[in-house]
Each structure stands twice: as structure tokens, then as C-alpha cells.
Design a protein around this motif. Sequence first.
Motif, PDB file in Angstrom:
ATOM      1  N   SER A   1       0.311  10.139  -1.142  1.00 50.80           N
ATOM      2  CA  SER A   1       1.029  10.674   0.012  1.00 50.80           C
ATOM      3  C   SER A   1       1.501   9.481   0.821  1.00 50.80           C
ATOM      4  CB  SER A   1       0.135  11.604   0.830  1.00 50.80           C
ATOM      5  OG  SER A   1      -1.129  11.020   1.077  1.00 50.80           O
ATOM      6  N   SER A   2       2.800   9.377   1.023  1.00 51.61           N
ATOM      7  CA  SER A   2       3.351   8.210   1.684  1.00 51.61           C
ATOM      8  C   SER A   2       3.057   8.249   3.173  1.00 51.61           C
ATOM      9  CB  SER A   2       4.860   8.125   1.448  1.00 51.61           C
ATOM     10  OG  SER A   2       5.527   9.110   2.199  1.00 51.61           O
TER      11      SER A   2
ATOM     12  N   GLY B   1       7.922   9.296   5.996  1.00 56.41           N
ATOM     13  CA  GLY B   1       8.751  10.317   5.367  1.00 56.41           C
ATOM     14  C   GLY B   1       7.990  11.506   4.842  1.00 56.41           C
ATOM     15  N   ASN B   2       6.681  11.490   4.987  1.00 59.86           N
ATOM     16  CA  ASN B   2       5.878  12.648   4.570  1.00 59.86           C
ATOM     17  C   ASN B   2       6.193  13.094   3.155  1.00 59.86           C
ATOM     18  OD1 ASN B   2       4.665  12.602   7.028  1.00 59.86           O
ATOM     19  ND2 ASN B   2       5.832  14.294   7.879  1.00 59.86           N
ATOM     20  N   GLN B   3       6.173  12.142   2.213  1.00 58.69           N
ATOM     21  CA  GLN B   3       6.473  12.469   0.824  1.00 58.69           C
ATOM     22  C   GLN B   3       5.221  12.358  -0.030  1.00 58.69           C
ATOM     23  OE1 GLN B   3       9.337  13.248  -0.732  1.00 58.69           O
ATOM     24  NE2 GLN B   3      11.069  12.456   0.425  1.00 58.69           N
ATOM     25  N   PHE B   4       5.168  13.200  -1.080  1.00 62.58           N
ATOM     26  CA  PHE B   4       4.170  13.065  -2.123  1.00 62.58           C
ATOM     27  C   PHE B   4       4.879  12.539  -3.361  1.00 62.58           C
ATOM     28  CE2 PHE B   4      -0.176  14.191  -2.034  1.00 62.58           C
ATOM     29  CZ  PHE B   4      -0.386  15.025  -0.946  1.00 62.58           C
TER      30      PHE B   4
END
Lengths: 109, 113
Positions: A90-91, A94-97
Motif C-alpha cells: 500500500s503506497s 496516492g492511496n494505491q495498492f
Amino acid sequence: KNEVEQSPQNLTAQEGEFITINCSYSVGISALHWLQQHPGGGIVSLFMLSSGKKKHGRLIATINIQEKHSSLHITASHPRDSAVYICAVSSNTGNQFYFGTGTSLTVIP
Amino acid sequence: EAGVVQSPRYKIIEKKQPVAFWCNPISGHNTLYWYLQNLGQGPELLIRYENEEAVDDSQLPKDRFSAERLKGVDSTLKIQPAELGDSAVYLCASSRSFTGELFFGEGSRLTVL
């Protein structure tokens, strides 16, 4: 370019062997996840870690934040460990997986 | 504690037909994800919800896919019309927050003929 790279892609081991699966990532993370998926089955979370080392029975996960690298170890491997092991992060921006493509493990009796 | 529940587990339809998948996340989990997984591949995000708000739907093919999460609990994912290339496993996952541990459902396997 994949943000998460796993190696090896496929792994065959004899029962009882010590197994290591590696994961490297290229983004800043808030956490790293190791997931397990049996053939035809759902995905189960094994570990979530952001530093150091965690242990669950015969499974050990380590992470080196500076090197952006994590390893999943299986001690005394067993045929029931045969599954696909997926590394995901989970970054922290940018709230990315991001998911790796998985390591397919087969443990032979 | 019940896990993430998805239905149906399996669905076979002809192309151009509609299909819908349902997901009930773990109680108290604010974050809900829909993923698509092709054979031998890792999950690919379709949409992420924080409560009832879709905060990341950039990978959702909006011409044929739609999703909703009314009241911030259950969610449905719809495909209309389905195409042959939509055959895959559709996974629902939830977590307490974006940084929390992920819990996956068993998935809904779609076959489009």
C-alpha cells in the motif's frame, strides 16, 4: 514497469525444505502484505508489516525499508503449503495498492 | 467474526447478457475494494470505496461496468453487457482503513460464453 516484483515466479521444493520468496518494490509504502492463494481458492492475508520481522508458525516475513525488499520464508515446508504467494504494497502517496504477479509454490512429498 | 461474503461463487452467462456480483464486507470495515483476477495473474483494482464514496475508479471500464455501495456497507458490481474478455474471478476485499490488513472474499468466477 511493475511497482512490485517477485521472484521466483515458480518454485518447486521437496517436503521439509526451507523456502524463500522475494519481493522488491519501487514506491514508498505504508505497509507490505504477503497473501496466499490456494488453487481455486480465495486469498488469505498472511502478514502485514511495515518494519522488521513477523513470525506465524512456520512462516516468517521480513522487510528492509531502506532496500525496499521483503522476503517470505517457510521452514519445514509441507505439501499443504503449495499455493500462490502474492506480495502487495500500500503506497504512502496516492492511496494505491500494488500487487506482484505471485510466486507459484509446489511442495512435493 | 464473519469474513467477506461474496455471491454468486460461480456464474456462467452468454455474451451481451448482464451480470451482477454482491459483496458484504466485514462489519466495521470502511474500505471496500473490487478486484479482477485473471488466471495466473495478480489482482487488478477495479474500484475502491471509502464508506459510500468511490475514491478510486480510474481502472473501472465505465462503458460497461458500474458499482455502488449504498449506505457504505454492501456493494454490488455490475457488468452490462458482458463480453468474452470479462471472464475472470471478481474479488471483493475490505479493510478497516486504507492502511489496514486486507481481507478477501472467496471471489465470483465469471464465465462468458
